[in-house]
Write an enzyme that holds these catalytic residues in place. Structure first.
Site, mmCIF file in Angstrom:
data_model
loop_
_atom_site.group_PDB
_atom_site.id
_atom_site.type_symbol
_atom_site.label_atom_id
_atom_site.label_comp_id
_atom_site.label_asym_id
_atom_site.label_seq_id
_atom_site.Cartn_x
_atom_site.Cartn_y
_atom_site.Cartn_z
ATOM 1 N N LYS A 206 0.670 -0.924 -0.082
ATOM 2 C CA LYS A 206 -0.321 0.090 0.266
ATOM 3 C C LYS A 206 0.717 1.052 0.308
ATOM 4 C CE LYS A 206 1.096 -1.464 4.808
ATOM 5 N NZ LYS A 206 0.042 -2.454 4.919
ATOM 6 N N LYS B 1 -4.165 3.489 2.866
ATOM 7 C CA LYS B 1 -5.166 2.559 1.809
ATOM 8 C C LYS B 1 -6.319 3.532 1.664
ATOM 9 C CE LYS B 1 -3.989 -1.092 4.566
ATOM 10 N NZ LYS B 1 -3.992 -1.699 5.674
HETATM 11 N N1 NAP Z 1 1.304 -9.790 6.187
HETATM 12 C C1 NAP Z 1 0.061 -9.406 6.119
HETATM 13 O O1 NAP Z 1 -0.805 -9.704 6.423
HETATM 14 C C2 NAP Z 1 -0.277 -8.572 5.262
HETATM 15 C C3 NAP Z 1 -1.558 -8.012 4.776
HETATM 16 C C4 NAP Z 1 -1.859 -6.811 3.532
HETATM 17 C C5 NAP Z 1 -0.817 -6.098 2.937
HETATM 18 N N2 NAP Z 1 0.908 -7.156 3.099
HETATM 19 C C6 NAP Z 1 1.594 -6.675 2.547
HETATM 20 O O2 NAP Z 1 2.413 -7.181 1.964
HETATM 21 C C7 NAP Z 1 3.671 -7.211 1.988
HETATM 22 C C8 NAP Z 1 4.931 -7.923 2.047
HETATM 23 O O3 NAP Z 1 4.270 -8.157 3.184
HETATM 24 P P1 NAP Z 1 5.266 -10.164 4.159
HETATM 25 O O4 NAP Z 1 4.162 -9.826 6.027
HETATM 26 O O5 NAP Z 1 5.464 -11.194 3.822
HETATM 27 O O6 NAP Z 1 6.777 -8.648 4.597
HETATM 28 P P2 NAP Z 1 7.472 -10.338 5.215
HETATM 29 O O7 NAP Z 1 7.604 -11.011 6.872
HETATM 30 O O8 NAP Z 1 8.549 -8.839 6.602
HETATM 31 O O9 NAP Z 1 8.778 -10.344 4.464
HETATM 32 C C9 NAP Z 1 9.366 -9.263 3.500
HETATM 33 C C10 NAP Z 1 10.034 -9.934 2.424
HETATM 34 O O10 NAP Z 1 10.806 -9.637 1.791
HETATM 35 C C11 NAP Z 1 12.478 -10.048 1.847
HETATM 36 N N3 NAP Z 1 12.790 -8.472 2.264
HETATM 37 C C12 NAP Z 1 12.762 -7.507 2.472
HETATM 38 N N4 NAP Z 1 13.696 -6.465 1.958
HETATM 39 C C13 NAP Z 1 14.315 -6.611 1.427
HETATM 40 C C14 NAP Z 1 15.136 -6.302 0.414
HETATM 41 N N5 NAP Z 1 15.915 -5.043 0.307
HETATM 42 N N6 NAP Z 1 16.004 -7.160 -1.048
HETATM 43 C C15 NAP Z 1 14.907 -7.767 -1.259
HETATM 44 N N7 NAP Z 1 14.234 -8.708 -0.632
HETATM 45 C C16 NAP Z 1 14.193 -8.294 0.372
HETATM 46 C C17 NAP Z 1 12.409 -9.800 2.719
HETATM 47 O O11 NAP Z 1 13.537 -11.120 2.837
HETATM 48 P P3 NAP Z 1 14.124 -12.536 3.638
HETATM 49 O O12 NAP Z 1 13.610 -13.575 3.836
HETATM 50 O O13 NAP Z 1 16.138 -11.944 3.573
HETATM 51 O O14 NAP Z 1 14.587 -11.682 4.737
HETATM 52 C C18 NAP Z 1 11.083 -11.293 3.075
HETATM 53 O O15 NAP Z 1 11.488 -12.152 1.883
HETATM 54 C C19 NAP Z 1 3.680 -5.861 2.287
HETATM 55 O O16 NAP Z 1 4.143 -4.829 0.982
HETATM 56 C C20 NAP Z 1 3.009 -5.401 2.760
HETATM 57 O O17 NAP Z 1 2.416 -4.251 3.629
HETATM 58 C C21 NAP Z 1 1.148 -7.740 4.190
#
Ligand code: NAP
Length: 409
Positions: free
Chosen positions: A92, A192
């Site tokens: 977002k 959002k």
């Molecule tokens: N979690 C939810 O419920 C939810 C709901 C709605 C939307 N979202 C959105 O979905 C997206 C992902 O969220 P998430 O909760 O899955 O995040 P997360 O668990 O923190 O995962 C982030 C991933 O991105 C990778 N990453 C971080 N910095 C990086 C970089 N500089 N270069 C390459 N890879 C990098 C991390 O790598 P490593 O594995 O190597 O650390 C990890 O695999 C976000 O935009 C979030 O706002 C999430």
């Protein structure tokens, strides 16, 4: 369809949502083949500890960005679009802050940028607004678009817990991050709402256009007293059209029982869209969670593979107004003696703010006045509030929270 042509997908980020997306894609592969005639294949994964961005993009037709934040996500998404790849993102902040630049890049390259999962998780609100309601004149979009704050407010209302205890409980249960700042101060909901306003009003709205407030100052007794008036407290995003102008805001506010968002409790999200042609449509469901969010991402991937047309994104900008009318709840602690109520009424009357209901409780030598005002220009209410702060019989800072008066049922 064993001979289905492969479609190659590059995955950026393999955390909560990225991991769930990989799992869902493998579990639902046959359904994707049945819906699109093509078999999804992961071309490669990029994360901090794995993969090379250039190699993965070169080998992909569709890039799925699930890193989060704007750096390096903005750079990666721009490069993928410019290299002619369709992009799906759940990010977002990326869309709310850099939407114009990204939609331009997608338009120039003739590819799609889809972002269903960026707002309200599994609820297909983007698709409904972008496609089903694209020719409808939307007048207002109201949303509970942050599950963390809705959980905290529900917990405070049902148990009488203080804000900090309810936040601790949300963290224990995994509904709040270790650093919950962006959720509780309204910034997450503001991003959002910028996205929803862009779709509702066909106007290039960005995060800077959204005025937002959070829930950090809410006291348990605000919730308790409001029950007396049949009100429930929500952190609401409201995007409205006012003639040729729009407003987009996020603020804590009370809703009467007949409002469609009043019954939305816990970590759920919901969005109400209003337009003369449809009266009101409310969509609700889980607003976050790995699998739920991955399901919205997969829906976007399927739409792209199925060849649904790229959606036109607006470039014109409507002007944004912040001078609006609202109703308010007002909580005053005052000395309990004759003339106090008349003094409060005098300040309100001189500022042309009229009272809808009032309840008074005795507190020994002091008294608590809880009032609900009728709608008036916010500037008039705030002028009355600052005048009131100088009254000698006031025992504590007045507390004010907006009230939405409309009821639909
Ligand atoms: N979690 C939810 O419920 C939810 C709901 C709605 C939307 N979202 C959105 O979905 C997206 C992902 O969220 P998430 O909760 O899955 O995040 P997360 O668990 O923190 O995962 C982030 C991933 O991105 C990778 N990453 C971080 N910095 C990086 C970089 N500089 N270069 C390459 N890879 C990098 C991390 O790598 P490593 O594995 O190597 O650390 C990890 O695999 C976000 O935009 C979030 O706002 C999430």
């Amino acid at each position: 369809m064993s001979g289905a042509q492969p479609v190659r997908i590059g995955l950026l980020g393999r955390g909560t949502v990225g991991g769930a997306f990989l799992e869902l894609l493998s579990r639902r592969e046959a359904a994707v083949v049945a819906a699109t005639g093509r078999r999804p294949r992961i071309a490669g994964v990029v994360r901090r500890s794995e993969g090379d961005f250039d190699e993965v993009v070169a080998d992909s037709e569709i890039v799925v960005e699930l890193i989060g934040g704007t750096d390096p996500a903005r750079e990666y998404v721009l490069r993928a679009l410019r290299e002619g790849r369709h992009v799906v993102t759940a990010n977002k902040q990326l869309i709310a802050q850099h939407g114009d630049e990204l939609f331009d890049a997608a338009r120039q390259a003739g590819v799609q940028l889809r972002f269903e999962a960026a707002v309200a998780g599994a609820i297909p609100v983007i698709r409904v607004m972008q496609e089903s309601l694209s020719a409808t004149e939307i007048t207002r979009v109201s949303g509970i678009v942050n599950g963390t704050t809705n959980f905290i407010l529900t917990e405070m209302a049902s148990t009488g817990a203080a804000y900090s205890d309810a936040l601790g409980r949300a963290q224990e249960l995994g509904y709040a991050e270790a650093d919950p700042t962006e959720d509780v101060n309204g910034a997450d909901a503001a991003a959002k709402m910028a996205i929803l306003a862009r779709l509702a009003f066909h106007s290039a709205v960005s995060l800077d256009d959204v005025a937002y407030e959070g829930i950090e100052a809410i006291q348990p007794d605000d919730l308790a007293y409001a029950k007396e008036f049949g009100l429930s407290l929500k952190l609401l995003g409201v995007a409205e059209r006012h003639g040729g102008e729009i407003s987009v805001r996020v603020f804590p506010c009370f809703l009467y029982r007949g409002h469609p968002l009043a019954p939305i409790e816990g970590a759920f999200n919901a969005v109400t869209v209003e337009a003369p042609a449809i009266t009101e449509i409310t969509m609700s469901g889980p607003g976050a969670g790995g699998t739920e969010t991955a399901s919205a991402v997969l829906g976007d991937v399927v739409s792209i593979i199925a060849g649904e047309a790229p959606v036109h994104m607006p470039r014109d900008r409507l002007s944004v107004t912040r001078d609006l009318d609202s109703a308010f709840y007002l909580h005053l602690e005052v000395a309990d003696r004759p003339g106090v109520l008349a003094g409060v009424a005098d300040v309100l009357g001189r500022n042309e703010v009229s009272v809808k209901s009032v309840v008074q409780w005795g507190l020994g030598e002091d008294a608590r006045l809880v009032m609900v005002m009728h709608q008036c220009p916010e500037s008039r209410f705030y002028a009355a509030l600052s005048e009131m702060a100088g009254l000698e019989f006031l025992r504590a800072q007045p507390r004010a929270i907006r009230v939405i008066e409309e009821e639909f049922v």
